[in-house]
Design a protein around this motif. Sequence first.
Motif, PDB file in Angstrom:
ATOM      1  N   GLU A   2       8.484 -20.274  -2.741  1.00  0.00           N
ATOM      2  CA  GLU A   2       8.467 -19.739  -0.986  1.00  0.00           C
ATOM      3  C   GLU A   2      10.478 -20.278  -0.301  1.00  0.00           C
ATOM      4  OE1 GLU A   2       5.969 -22.231   0.710  1.00  0.00           O
ATOM      5  OE2 GLU A   2       4.100 -21.091  -0.332  1.00  0.00           O
ATOM      6  N   PRO A   3      10.618 -19.478   0.631  1.00  0.00           N
ATOM      7  CA  PRO A   3      11.631 -20.118   0.894  1.00  0.00           C
ATOM      8  C   PRO A   3      11.588 -21.488   1.419  1.00  0.00           C
ATOM      9  CG  PRO A   3      10.866 -18.406   2.686  1.00  0.00           C
ATOM     10  CD  PRO A   3      10.036 -18.234   1.665  1.00  0.00           C
ATOM     11  N   ALA A   4      12.834 -21.770   1.982  1.00  0.00           N
ATOM     12  CA  ALA A   4      12.992 -23.055   2.747  1.00  0.00           C
ATOM     13  C   ALA A   4      13.551 -22.790   3.646  1.00  0.00           C
ATOM     14  CB  ALA A   4      14.754 -24.062   2.060  1.00  0.00           C
ATOM     15  N   ALA A   5      12.335 -23.827   4.452  1.00  0.00           N
ATOM     16  CA  ALA A   5      12.438 -23.956   5.819  1.00  0.00           C
ATOM     17  C   ALA A   5      14.017 -24.530   6.789  1.00  0.00           C
ATOM     18  CB  ALA A   5      11.540 -25.140   6.665  1.00  0.00           C
ATOM     19  N   SER A   6      14.645 -23.487   7.576  1.00  0.00           N
ATOM     20  CA  SER A   6      15.688 -24.048   7.908  1.00  0.00           C
ATOM     21  C   SER A   6      16.213 -25.515   8.995  1.00  0.00           C
ATOM     22  CB  SER A   6      15.957 -22.606   8.846  1.00  0.00           C
ATOM     23  OG  SER A   6      14.925 -22.669   9.699  1.00  0.00           O
ATOM     24  N   PRO A  10       7.438 -31.903  10.676  1.00  0.00           N
ATOM     25  CA  PRO A  10       6.694 -33.328  10.867  1.00  0.00           C
ATOM     26  C   PRO A  10       6.841 -33.376   8.771  1.00  0.00           C
ATOM     27  CG  PRO A  10       5.741 -31.231  12.185  1.00  0.00           C
ATOM     28  CD  PRO A  10       6.658 -31.046  11.367  1.00  0.00           C
ATOM     29  N   ASP A  11       6.514 -32.870   8.033  1.00  0.00           N
ATOM     30  CA  ASP A  11       6.251 -33.434   6.750  1.00  0.00           C
ATOM     31  C   ASP A  11       7.851 -34.190   6.504  1.00  0.00           C
ATOM     32  OD1 ASP A  11       3.835 -32.452   6.746  1.00  0.00           O
ATOM     33  OD2 ASP A  11       4.207 -31.177   5.862  1.00  0.00           O
ATOM     34  N   MET A  12       8.268 -33.190   6.819  1.00  0.00           N
ATOM     35  CA  MET A  12       9.951 -33.841   5.922  1.00  0.00           C
ATOM     36  C   MET A  12       9.977 -35.243   7.178  1.00  0.00           C
ATOM     37  SD  MET A  12      12.342 -30.637   6.143  1.00  0.00           S
ATOM     38  CE  MET A  12      12.274 -28.804   6.137  1.00  0.00           C
ATOM     39  N   ILE A  13       9.619 -35.060   7.900  1.00  0.00           N
ATOM     40  CA  ILE A  13      10.309 -36.414   8.481  1.00  0.00           C
ATOM     41  C   ILE A  13       9.675 -38.227   8.401  1.00  0.00           C
ATOM     42  CG2 ILE A  13      10.039 -37.728  11.233  1.00  0.00           C
ATOM     43  CD1 ILE A  13      10.688 -34.664  12.181  1.00  0.00           C
ATOM     44  N   LYS A 301      10.539 -34.816  -1.735  1.00  0.00           N
ATOM     45  CA  LYS A 301      11.167 -33.525  -2.144  1.00  0.00           C
ATOM     46  C   LYS A 301       9.753 -32.057  -2.421  1.00  0.00           C
ATOM     47  CE  LYS A 301      12.334 -30.175  -6.736  1.00  0.00           C
ATOM     48  NZ  LYS A 301      11.204 -28.963  -6.017  1.00  0.00           N
ATOM     49  N   ALA A 302       8.974 -32.520  -2.478  1.00  0.00           N
ATOM     50  CA  ALA A 302       7.708 -31.336  -2.133  1.00  0.00           C
ATOM     51  C   ALA A 302       7.471 -31.339  -0.673  1.00  0.00           C
ATOM     52  CB  ALA A 302       6.083 -33.116  -2.519  1.00  0.00           C
ATOM     53  N   SER A 303       8.163 -32.199   0.206  1.00  0.00           N
ATOM     54  CA  SER A 303       7.643 -32.432   2.221  1.00  0.00           C
ATOM     55  C   SER A 303       9.223 -30.879   2.152  1.00  0.00           C
ATOM     56  CB  SER A 303       8.694 -33.619   2.811  1.00  0.00           C
ATOM     57  OG  SER A 303      10.139 -33.280   2.425  1.00  0.00           O
ATOM     58  N   GLY A 304      10.041 -30.599   1.831  1.00  0.00           N
ATOM     59  CA  GLY A 304      11.037 -29.659   1.013  1.00  0.00           C
ATOM     60  C   GLY A 304      12.327 -30.037   2.342  1.00  0.00           C
ATOM     61  N   LEU A 305      12.838 -31.574   2.256  1.00  0.00           N
ATOM     62  CA  LEU A 305      13.411 -32.088   2.564  1.00  0.00           C
ATOM     63  C   LEU A 305      14.817 -31.779   1.696  1.00  0.00           C
ATOM     64  CD1 LEU A 305      15.051 -33.618   5.488  1.00  0.00           C
ATOM     65  CD2 LEU A 305      14.583 -35.767   3.567  1.00  0.00           C
ATOM     66  N   LEU A 306      14.762 -32.277   0.306  1.00  0.00           N
ATOM     67  CA  LEU A 306      15.496 -31.608  -0.280  1.00  0.00           C
ATOM     68  C   LEU A 306      16.460 -30.020   0.104  1.00  0.00           C
ATOM     69  CD1 LEU A 306      15.576 -33.873  -3.473  1.00  0.00           C
ATOM     70  CD2 LEU A 306      16.922 -33.871  -1.520  1.00  0.00           C
ATOM     71  N   ASP A 307      15.220 -29.188  -0.588  1.00  0.00           N
ATOM     72  CA  ASP A 307      14.896 -27.797  -0.280  1.00  0.00           C
ATOM     73  C   ASP A 307      16.242 -27.292   1.501  1.00  0.00           C
ATOM     74  OD1 ASP A 307      13.658 -26.744  -2.383  1.00  0.00           O
ATOM     75  OD2 ASP A 307      12.367 -27.226  -1.630  1.00  0.00           O
ATOM     76  N   VAL A 348      17.581 -30.012  -9.968  1.00  0.00           N
ATOM     77  CA  VAL A 348      16.535 -29.287 -10.039  1.00  0.00           C
ATOM     78  C   VAL A 348      16.126 -28.203  -8.569  1.00  0.00           C
ATOM     79  CG1 VAL A 348      14.003 -29.248 -10.255  1.00  0.00           C
ATOM     80  CG2 VAL A 348      15.559 -30.665 -11.675  1.00  0.00           C
ATOM     81  N   THR A 349      16.535 -28.705  -7.856  1.00  0.00           N
ATOM     82  CA  THR A 349      16.701 -28.716  -6.230  1.00  0.00           C
ATOM     83  C   THR A 349      17.308 -27.622  -6.593  1.00  0.00           C
ATOM     84  OG1 THR A 349      15.309 -30.203  -5.183  1.00  0.00           O
ATOM     85  CG2 THR A 349      16.240 -28.585  -3.598  1.00  0.00           C
ATOM     86  N   MET A 350      18.574 -27.735  -6.135  1.00  0.00           N
ATOM     87  CA  MET A 350      20.272 -26.923  -6.445  1.00  0.00           C
ATOM     88  C   MET A 350      19.768 -25.470  -6.942  1.00  0.00           C
ATOM     89  SD  MET A 350      21.255 -28.144  -3.585  1.00  0.00           S
ATOM     90  CE  MET A 350      22.466 -26.634  -3.742  1.00  0.00           C
ATOM     91  N   ILE A 351      19.909 -25.959  -8.116  1.00  0.00           N
ATOM     92  CA  ILE A 351      19.668 -24.542  -9.248  1.00  0.00           C
ATOM     93  C   ILE A 351      19.140 -23.654  -8.833  1.00  0.00           C
ATOM     94  CG2 ILE A 351      18.739 -24.214 -11.373  1.00  0.00           C
ATOM     95  CD1 ILE A 351      19.549 -26.628 -12.664  1.00  0.00           C
TER      96      ILE A 351
END
Length: 438
Positions: A2-6, A10-13, A301-307, A348-351
């Motif tokens: 899935e595309p990363a959030a921009s 709330p999950d990331m926070i 990572k699952a929250s999408g913060l690293l993405d 793993v996130t950045m690759i």
Amino acid sequence: MEPAASSLSPDMIIAALILAISYILIFSEVIHRTSVAIIASIVMIIVGMLSGFYSQEAAMAAIDVNTLLLLMGMMMVVAMLRPTGGFEYVAIRMARMARGDGRLLLVYLSLVVSLISMVLDNVTTIIIFAPLTVLITRMLHLNPMPYLVAEAMLSNIGGVATLVGDPPNIMIGSAGGISFNSFLLHMIGPVLISWLCTTAMLLFFFRDHLKIKVSGSVDLDESRAIKNYPALWKALASLALVIILFFIHHHLDLYPSFVSFIGLAMAMALLRPRPEDLFGEVNWSVLFFFAGLFVIVGGVKASGLLDLAGHQLAVMAKEPDMILLTAISLIWVSALLSAVFDNIPFTVTMIPVILGLEGQGVNITPLWWALALGVGVGGNGTHIGATANIIAVTELENCGLSGAKISPTQWMRFGLPTMFFSLIAASLFYAVFFNFFL
């Protein structure tokens, strides 16, 4: 994928808050770091399940079992070597080489550890050298703290130089199709600069600890050090097998943890220790700390913060003539995040982010070198920034010497300036020779 959030969700926070609270507790030492890791990991799973961004299965998958088993296997192999007197023998030899000069001893140990970390996993190197270092410093009436900290930091830097020196390098080399020789050729320059800067900074920070010279009354006769020659040779044969397999494990499709257990099985067959005694030598607190930390970082990572961090770099890389600035930014973002997160999840996130840029016409070659440099050097900033750091801190806690402990804030007091100084020097080298990295 899935595309990363921009933007922040709330999950990331929520995930970031759990991470921040757990790190505040770890660094304040209000509760032991292992207890914090276990409690925070359970909270992350429960909150993640309620919010829908994390699950028990994802938490289990986030635990790097390879790293935990590698630590366990090497702890037991080293435990069988310790009673033979082999460590005492090497300790006396190195003490004699340093002629009792604390500064010279720090340079010697750091250089040896760095070179070995180029061909062995840096965690394995520290597990072997930590007890040896405590013995050397005990003989010379020196505080082991500066030496263990220097070994941890410089083993992290040494591991950056080669394809097999650090787990993220193996991932980067595989994704980018980079050979061992090419990796070494491109990374040796910035690694050398970082090594010199880090060594100089540590010699400055620890100058008051390194002035003591050994008195003539100290017994430095290595001929009486070995207590059991047959056991020593059997333990060394097992360790030699592990080292040889570490050189070629990626060609044989063997996990580093499996390699360590091959050596452990050989040592157990030859030396036949009591399993109860052997398992008592495993530092379970360290293993559970890392397991909990893997689960916490997995939730972030699952929250999408690293993405999100990777997405922002990708936006910058798409701009014309921004590749150098993007690469330098990647070095610094990778380093800063690796001082807080484990560098493996970030890699793993950045690759996939970097690979996705290639399809958009971006020259991603310099980004591989930037990522490897950032995640390798950044771990020196905090005591939990790299696995080797925790091994060094734990060895200090268990050595039983007065004044030999180091707190998280003490580590940051010299770790962060050393990390920043090394990053500035490495970034300047990278920018000046940028065409070479293209």
